[in-house]
Design a protein around this motif. Structure first.
Motif, mmCIF file in Angstrom:
data_model
loop_
_atom_site.group_PDB
_atom_site.id
_atom_site.type_symbol
_atom_site.label_atom_id
_atom_site.label_comp_id
_atom_site.label_asym_id
_atom_site.label_seq_id
_atom_site.Cartn_x
_atom_site.Cartn_y
_atom_site.Cartn_z
ATOM 1 N N ALA A 90 30.446 48.698 38.918
ATOM 2 C CA ALA A 90 31.151 49.318 40.124
ATOM 3 C C ALA A 90 32.746 49.074 39.859
ATOM 4 N N PRO A 91 33.469 49.876 40.464
ATOM 5 C CA PRO A 91 35.240 49.632 40.042
ATOM 6 C C PRO A 91 35.396 48.232 40.558
ATOM 7 N N ILE A 92 36.482 47.583 39.945
ATOM 8 C CA ILE A 92 37.108 46.631 40.622
ATOM 9 C C ILE A 92 38.334 47.154 41.253
ATOM 10 N N TYR A 93 38.789 46.434 42.098
ATOM 11 C CA TYR A 93 40.001 46.843 43.111
ATOM 12 C C TYR A 93 40.909 45.889 42.971
ATOM 13 N N ALA A 98 38.988 37.395 42.843
ATOM 14 C CA ALA A 98 37.764 36.564 42.390
ATOM 15 C C ALA A 98 36.537 37.590 42.425
ATOM 16 N N GLN A 99 36.590 38.378 43.355
ATOM 17 C CA GLN A 99 35.740 39.552 43.484
ATOM 18 C C GLN A 99 35.597 40.308 41.950
ATOM 19 N N ALA A 100 36.812 40.748 41.660
ATOM 20 C CA ALA A 100 36.812 41.617 40.447
ATOM 21 C C ALA A 100 36.432 40.734 39.255
ATOM 22 N N ARG A 101 36.747 39.606 39.163
ATOM 23 C CA ARG A 101 36.323 38.671 37.939
ATOM 24 C C ARG A 101 34.717 38.572 38.295
ATOM 25 N N ALA A 132 41.495 43.858 32.974
ATOM 26 C CA ALA A 132 40.198 44.195 33.145
ATOM 27 C C ALA A 132 39.431 43.847 31.457
ATOM 28 N N LYS A 133 40.122 44.564 30.550
ATOM 29 C CA LYS A 133 40.181 44.415 29.170
ATOM 30 C C LYS A 133 40.099 43.062 28.641
#
Lengths: 436, 167
Positions: free
Chosen positions: B57-60, B70-73, B117-118
């Motif tokens: 799922a995409p991270i925002y 925190a959600q993206a991590r 992200a990378k």
């Protein structure tokens, strides 16, 4: 697909070209609001079956002059006398009666493929000719360019400004829905005529930039999978990826005024910096090295300096550095973000995009950052480009929402005369080429 | 039938992992939820479709920001787990920006997001050579309205995997 460039021979006749400027002179200042009335009766035909063309040439000239916002055409229906044959005496009173302050008289002739266009400009109030008559010789398919040359000459005589009508614009033609926009490079006359597509829409392209001669275009394409700078030859419509190290993501290219150097941005992801490359040798030079986003470089007309945007202060602002790199001086200090600076070909102003309070503006400021003026305001205006004479700015305007579309607009540097530039599809990222 | 089976698999995983994406599909909503077994994982998990549907799922990102929430991590943790378990896949991380910005800046901003992200995936043990970033700026919006609800969905990084041995 390829428009052959026509060599235009311009020869003065009837009167010595050394004759001084005519009595009519429109000086462009902030105060000029009322456009000057002019008339362009259909040109007369001296040879060949070109009656329709004689009308079309007059219409192109009238559209060019009207499009400046500085002049206003007195429509043909209001004319109360004909000009007769080219060279006949002009009934000045008949033109004064309908308030015509500049009258264009012209004739064309076609001999084989050789088109001759000649014209004179009169001031009915001074009862005198403005400048001297001129004759242009070209080929039939170059008739629009010849019409633009006539209009350019008239514009220069009346305003004293350098010409700009005989020029072309490269831009990104956009079609399809917003979430899957198809983009391809296109080139057209400055007024939207003679449009040709230069690439197909198989990969995203953006931000094309003319070289100073109008023969090559630098742009960014995803053709190889990664966004990279490409170069395209306008005449051959032949493009290739630029020879920068493999795997490097490069964008925002622009030529130096002498065409020998390219400035551009390279992004590693974490960091985006500005580089220059000597095109003949491929020698690269890194010009910035802060961890910020530094992009949208543009040379001064003498090639000695580069204006660019950087968020090194925490927000997007404009900076000027020497073209060899080194310390940069911030020039934008107003509220909001400043981006996409472009140095005027006259050297006097820098045009930019400003983002403030959810609105976007095209603006200009002096090169020291003073005298900032915002020329436009909309949901999304961006990416200014200068006309060859530094008088007009073209840019992208995008409307909001699901059906939002990008179009090309132009505006006078005074902020007046905002116009949409007609294109068959949507359009973005214009780059205005040199006078041909 | 095969499609139906995959959808059920997806439901089970979703129930186990509150951070996985919510998938809206009439066939899923109408499907019975009880009595299903989690299928043996090796075959169905090792596909790019599985990655896309379950962990990809995409991270925002926040406005004009590239730091990870925190959600993206948490989402990237799932991706890192999967990438560590499936060494025969390489990943492309696309960076995107909303339309409220100039083209060049948004391009560079989207590169920062993809790179963030990378680097997180690398910090979680995924070899850098398997990861490629591609910035798209504002060229490929996921949502097309001109309101914050759409802007927020467009400020994203999306990981996509493809089978690639020898990395």
């Amino acid at each position: 697909m390829i428009v052959r460039l026509i060599a235009l021979l311009i020869a003065a006749f009837l009167v010595s070209p050394a004759l001084a400027q005519g009595p009519l002179r429109l000086t462009i200042t902030e105060g000029v609001v009322e456009p000057l009335p002019f008339a362009v009766p259909d040109f007369s035909v001296e040879a060949g079956d070109v009656d329709e063309l004689a009308i079309q040439i007059a219409r192109v000239i009238a559209a060019d002059l009207t499009g400046t916002g500085l002049l206003r055409e007195v429509p043909r229906e209001a004319h109360i006398s004909n000009l007769g044959r080219f060279g006949d005496p002009v009934s000045y009173a008949d033109w004064r009666a309908i308030n015509v302050q500049a009258l264009v008289a012209g004739a064309i002739g076609l001999d084989g493929n050789r088109l001759t266009v000649k014209f004179r400009v009169f001031d009915p109030y001074a009862q005198a000719e403005i400048g001297s008559g001129l004759q242009l010789v070209g080929t039939l398919n170059g008739w629009r360019r010849m019409a633009h040359k006539v209009a350019d000459t008239i514009y220069t005589r009346i305003t004293g400004e350098d010409p700009y009508f005989d020029s072309r614009v490269v831009f990104v033609a956009e079609s399809g829905p917003k979430e899957a926009r198809r983009k391809r490079l296109a080139i057209m006359d400055y007024d939207g005529a003679n449009l040709q597509y230069l690439t197909d829409s198989s990969s995203i392209v953006f931000a094309p930039r003319f070289d100073p001669k109008g023969q090559q275009i630098l742009y960014t394409s995803y053709a190889s999978g990664l966004p990279r700078i490409h170069v395209l030859d306008v005449l051959r419509t032949d493009s290739s990826e630029f020879d920068i190290k493999a795997g490097i993501m490069s964008f925002a290219p622009r030529f130096s005024p002498d065409g020998k150097t390219m400035v551009y941005s390279v992004t590693t992801g974490a960091d985006t910096d500005i580089y220059s490359m000597t095109l003949e040798t491929g020698q690269e030079r890194r010009l910035t090295n802060s961890p910020a986003i530094e992009t949208a470089p543009s040379f001064s007309p003498d090639g000695s300096k580069i204006v660019f945007e950087s968020d090194r202060s925490g927000s997007q602002q404009l900076y000027i550095m020497q073209s060899r790199g080194g310390a940069a001086e911030r020039i934008s200090f107003g509220e909001g973000n400043y981006a996409t600076p472009v140095w005027s070909p006259r050297g006097d102003f820098i045009a930019f995009t400003k983002q403030h309070n959810g609105r976007f503006h095209i603006g200009v400021m002096r090169t020291d950052g003073s005298a900032e003026r915002l020329l436009t305001s909309s949901y999304l205006d961006e990416g200014p480009t200068w006309s060859p004479n530094g008088r007009v700015i073209m840019f992208t305007r995008e409307t909001q929402g699901r059906a939002g579309e990008a179009s090309l607009y132009s505006v006078d540097v005074s902020g007046r005369n905002l116009r949409r530039v007609r294109t068959p599809d949507g359009g973005s990222d214009p780059s205005w080429g040199p006078l041909q | 039938m095969r499609f139906f089976f995959q959808m059920l698999t997806l439901l089970v995983i979703t129930a186990c992992s509150p951070l996985a994406p919510v998938v809206y599909s009439p066939s899923v909503e109408g499907a019975p939820q009880s009595g299903q077994q989690t299928p043996s994982s090796s075959n169905s998990e090792g596909t790019s479709e599985y990655f896309r549907n379950i962990v990809g799922a995409p991270i925002y990102f926040d406005v004009d920001k590239h730091d990870l929430t925190a959600q993206a991590r948490a989402q990237l943790d799932l991706q890192a787990d999967w990438l560590r378990q499936h060494q025969d896949f390489a990943a492309v991380i696309e960076g995107h920006a909303d339309e409220q910005g100039t083209r060049e800046y948004n391009f560079a901003l989207s590169a920062r997001r993809a790179n963030e992200a990378k680097e997180y995936l690398v910090s979680q043990g995924v070899r850098s050579a398997r990861l490629q970033i591609i910035p798209y700026g504002k060229e490929r919006p996921a949502e097309v309205c001109s309101q914050e609800v759409c802007y927020a969905r467009n400020r994203r990084a999306v990981t996509q995997v493809r089978y690639a041995t020898g990395l």
